[in-house]
Design a protein around this motif. Structure first.
Motif, mmCIF file in Angstrom:
data_model
loop_
_atom_site.group_PDB
_atom_site.id
_atom_site.type_symbol
_atom_site.label_atom_id
_atom_site.label_comp_id
_atom_site.label_asym_id
_atom_site.label_seq_id
_atom_site.Cartn_x
_atom_site.Cartn_y
_atom_site.Cartn_z
ATOM 1 N N PHE A 7 52.941 40.099 31.513
ATOM 2 C CA PHE A 7 52.478 40.154 30.380
ATOM 3 C C PHE A 7 51.209 39.970 30.089
ATOM 4 O O PHE A 7 50.075 40.785 29.413
ATOM 5 C CB PHE A 7 53.119 39.050 29.068
ATOM 6 C CG PHE A 7 52.986 39.471 27.680
ATOM 7 C CD1 PHE A 7 54.055 40.081 27.125
ATOM 8 C CD2 PHE A 7 52.174 38.644 27.009
ATOM 9 C CE1 PHE A 7 53.833 40.335 25.973
ATOM 10 C CE2 PHE A 7 52.092 39.161 25.814
ATOM 11 C CZ PHE A 7 52.849 39.857 25.046
ATOM 12 N N PRO A 23 54.943 36.746 25.914
ATOM 13 C CA PRO A 23 56.379 37.227 25.606
ATOM 14 C C PRO A 23 57.128 36.679 24.660
ATOM 15 O O PRO A 23 57.030 35.402 24.288
ATOM 16 C CB PRO A 23 57.027 37.114 27.139
ATOM 17 C CG PRO A 23 55.875 36.763 28.061
ATOM 18 C CD PRO A 23 54.779 36.063 27.110
ATOM 19 N N THR A 52 57.843 43.232 28.696
ATOM 20 C CA THR A 52 58.501 42.586 30.010
ATOM 21 C C THR A 52 59.792 42.540 30.034
ATOM 22 O O THR A 52 60.474 42.035 30.764
ATOM 23 C CB THR A 52 57.601 41.250 30.197
ATOM 24 O OG1 THR A 52 58.175 40.302 28.903
ATOM 25 C CG2 THR A 52 56.365 41.207 30.277
ATOM 26 N N GLU A 73 59.249 52.457 26.424
ATOM 27 C CA GLU A 73 57.904 51.465 26.678
ATOM 28 C C GLU A 73 56.958 52.576 27.220
ATOM 29 O O GLU A 73 57.040 53.243 27.996
ATOM 30 C CB GLU A 73 58.245 50.694 27.581
ATOM 31 C CG GLU A 73 57.296 49.907 28.321
ATOM 32 C CD GLU A 73 56.193 49.076 26.924
ATOM 33 O OE1 GLU A 73 56.716 48.452 26.069
ATOM 34 O OE2 GLU A 73 55.180 49.574 27.118
ATOM 35 N N ARG A 74 55.705 52.413 26.417
ATOM 36 C CA ARG A 74 54.697 53.260 26.790
ATOM 37 C C ARG A 74 53.975 53.106 27.999
ATOM 38 O O ARG A 74 53.383 53.741 28.766
ATOM 39 C CB ARG A 74 53.850 53.800 25.653
ATOM 40 C CG ARG A 74 52.932 52.586 25.193
ATOM 41 C CD ARG A 74 52.285 52.859 24.140
ATOM 42 N NE ARG A 74 51.184 53.656 23.925
ATOM 43 C CZ ARG A 74 49.849 53.811 24.463
ATOM 44 N NH1 ARG A 74 49.403 52.724 25.053
ATOM 45 N NH2 ARG A 74 49.005 54.626 24.376
ATOM 46 N N ASP A 75 53.779 51.842 28.411
ATOM 47 C CA ASP A 75 53.215 51.208 29.351
ATOM 48 C C ASP A 75 53.896 51.620 30.658
ATOM 49 O O ASP A 75 55.020 51.003 30.941
ATOM 50 C CB ASP A 75 52.858 49.985 29.162
ATOM 51 C CG ASP A 75 52.031 49.105 30.501
ATOM 52 O OD1 ASP A 75 50.815 48.797 30.280
ATOM 53 O OD2 ASP A 75 52.480 49.158 31.646
ATOM 54 N N PHE A 78 55.172 48.394 32.722
ATOM 55 C CA PHE A 78 56.321 47.716 32.210
ATOM 56 C C PHE A 78 57.659 48.743 32.236
ATOM 57 O O PHE A 78 58.556 48.237 32.515
ATOM 58 C CB PHE A 78 56.009 47.535 30.646
ATOM 59 C CG PHE A 78 54.978 46.535 30.355
ATOM 60 C CD1 PHE A 78 55.079 45.225 31.086
ATOM 61 C CD2 PHE A 78 54.241 46.408 29.128
ATOM 62 C CE1 PHE A 78 54.155 44.219 30.991
ATOM 63 C CE2 PHE A 78 53.574 45.173 29.052
ATOM 64 C CZ PHE A 78 53.263 44.279 29.669
ATOM 65 N N ALA A 96 56.887 55.399 21.349
ATOM 66 C CA ALA A 96 57.981 55.467 20.379
ATOM 67 C C ALA A 96 57.999 56.519 19.503
ATOM 68 O O ALA A 96 59.045 56.665 18.819
ATOM 69 C CB ALA A 96 57.896 53.883 19.760
ATOM 70 N N GLU A 125 48.899 56.090 15.075
ATOM 71 C CA GLU A 125 49.784 55.934 16.106
ATOM 72 C C GLU A 125 51.015 54.864 15.383
ATOM 73 O O GLU A 125 52.133 55.455 15.491
ATOM 74 C CB GLU A 125 49.309 55.069 17.262
ATOM 75 C CG GLU A 125 50.604 55.016 18.430
ATOM 76 C CD GLU A 125 50.100 54.340 19.570
ATOM 77 O OE1 GLU A 125 48.997 54.420 19.847
ATOM 78 O OE2 GLU A 125 50.933 53.913 20.414
ATOM 79 N N TYR A 148 60.293 42.655 14.251
ATOM 80 C CA TYR A 148 59.885 41.494 13.950
ATOM 81 C C TYR A 148 58.418 41.539 13.660
ATOM 82 O O TYR A 148 57.770 42.314 14.219
ATOM 83 C CB TYR A 148 60.284 40.155 15.200
ATOM 84 C CG TYR A 148 59.804 40.720 16.358
ATOM 85 C CD1 TYR A 148 60.589 41.409 17.359
ATOM 86 C CD2 TYR A 148 58.397 39.944 16.902
ATOM 87 C CE1 TYR A 148 60.058 41.585 18.612
ATOM 88 C CE2 TYR A 148 58.082 40.319 18.170
ATOM 89 C CZ TYR A 148 58.717 41.063 18.963
ATOM 90 O OH TYR A 148 58.243 41.302 20.430
HETATM 91 C C1 LIG Z 1 54.511 42.625 21.763
HETATM 92 S S1 LIG Z 1 54.585 43.655 23.148
HETATM 93 C C2 LIG Z 1 56.360 43.502 23.568
HETATM 94 C C3 LIG Z 1 56.929 42.305 23.444
HETATM 95 C C4 LIG Z 1 58.149 42.176 24.428
HETATM 96 N N1 LIG Z 1 59.160 41.872 23.521
HETATM 97 C C5 LIG Z 1 58.029 40.956 25.534
HETATM 98 O O1 LIG Z 1 58.204 39.736 25.143
HETATM 99 O O2 LIG Z 1 57.376 41.186 26.560
HETATM 100 C C6 LIG Z 1 54.559 45.323 22.629
HETATM 101 C C7 LIG Z 1 55.109 46.346 23.452
HETATM 102 O O3 LIG Z 1 54.936 47.647 22.596
HETATM 103 C C8 LIG Z 1 54.487 48.476 23.606
HETATM 104 N N2 LIG Z 1 53.970 49.527 22.821
HETATM 105 C C9 LIG Z 1 53.017 49.748 22.023
HETATM 106 N N3 LIG Z 1 52.757 50.687 21.442
HETATM 107 C C10 LIG Z 1 53.526 51.729 21.772
HETATM 108 C C11 LIG Z 1 54.098 52.799 21.440
HETATM 109 N N4 LIG Z 1 53.565 53.576 20.553
HETATM 110 N N5 LIG Z 1 55.373 53.324 22.132
HETATM 111 C C12 LIG Z 1 55.956 52.529 22.931
HETATM 112 N N6 LIG Z 1 55.625 51.382 23.309
HETATM 113 C C13 LIG Z 1 54.472 50.879 22.811
HETATM 114 C C14 LIG Z 1 53.384 47.746 24.450
HETATM 115 O O4 LIG Z 1 53.119 48.575 25.458
HETATM 116 C C15 LIG Z 1 53.953 46.491 24.602
HETATM 117 O O5 LIG Z 1 54.971 46.452 25.807
#
Ligand SMILES: C[S@@+](CC[C@H](N)C(=O)[O-])C[C@H]1O[C@@H](n2cnc3c(N)ncnc32)[C@H](O)[C@@H]1O
Length: 197
Positions: A7, A23, A52, A73-75, A78, A96, A125, A148
């Motif tokens: 993370f 996370p 994660t 998931e865009r990363d 991950f 997304a 975005e 959330y």
């Molecule tokens: C708050 S973090 C995820 C937390 C996750 N529940 C955890 O505990 O690991 C938000 C996630 O959204 C992903 N993200 C951000 N923008 C995005 C998008 N446009 N499309 C898909 N995933 C995206 C990020 O890469 C990140 O992994």
């Protein structure tokens, strides 16, 4: 790799897209899984922004009654971790904002769980992701969105909700860093259904 470290590396790669300092906790993941199973009637479960996999793990454990589990998931790092950890899920490594282009039979309700950091990610975005999520749940009868937030507990995740839908506060999770509020976006119950004519 430990989830905390994964993370932290994700935060370094792209802080605005992570939008959190840790996370999701087990308590938050359980609150979301409990909201998901509240009206579980088969159908498709989709998680966007799975990171994660802290929430994915809890969802995977409670999604036996569902027909399909899709994770977006865009990363890429991950997404690779998620594919390894959840071989039964369909893990898609893209934005997304494409969630409404997933082919789904119109008779299948969708439960969409979003961990997207809508307040910290680039506004345009976030707007595209919100539109795509609304388009998906709007076209699949019986669908809803669970999102959330880390904002003040009275603040809805986002505005511009179509008529006939409302946000319901499902849970406040204080044992999360930071404390989180779980919201469900669902159709306003029809008055006829409630016996009012
Ligand atoms: C708050 S973090 C995820 C937390 C996750 N529940 C955890 O505990 O690991 C938000 C996630 O959204 C992903 N993200 C951000 N923008 C995005 C998008 N446009 N499309 C898909 N995933 C995206 C990020 O890469 C990140 O992994």
């Amino acid at each position: 790799m430990r989830h905390g470290l994964a993370f932290a590396l994700g935060c370094l790669r792209n802080p605005r897209h992570i939008g959190a300092i840790a996370p999701a906790s087990r308590a938050l993941a359980r609150a979301i899984a409990s909201e998901v199973s509240r009206t579980e009637t088969g159908g498709v479960l989709i998680e966007v922004g799975a990171g994660t996999g802290a929430i994915t793990r809890e969802l995977a454990a409670s999604s036996a009654a569902l027909d399909r589990f899709v994770v977006i998931e865009r990363d890429p790092d991950f997404a690779r971790m998620l594919r390894r950890a959840f071989p039964l899920a369909e893990v898609l490594n893209h934005c997304a904002s494409l969630v409404d282009s997933i082919p789904i039979d119109v008779r299948q309700p969708v439960t969409l769980v979003s961990s997207l950091p809508l307040l910290s990610m680039p506004r345009e975005e976030a707007r595209r992701c919100e539109h795509a999520m609304l388009a998906l749940i709007g076209r699949q009868p019986g669908s809803r969105l669970i999102q959330y937030t880390y904002a003040a507990p009275h603040l809805r995740p986002f505005h511009g909700i179509p008529p006939g839908w409302h946000w319901r506060r499902s849970a406040s999770v204080w044992a999360n860093l930071p404390p989180a509020t779980v919201w469900a976006l669902e159709r306003v119950p029809s008055l006829t259904f409630l016996g009012v004519h």
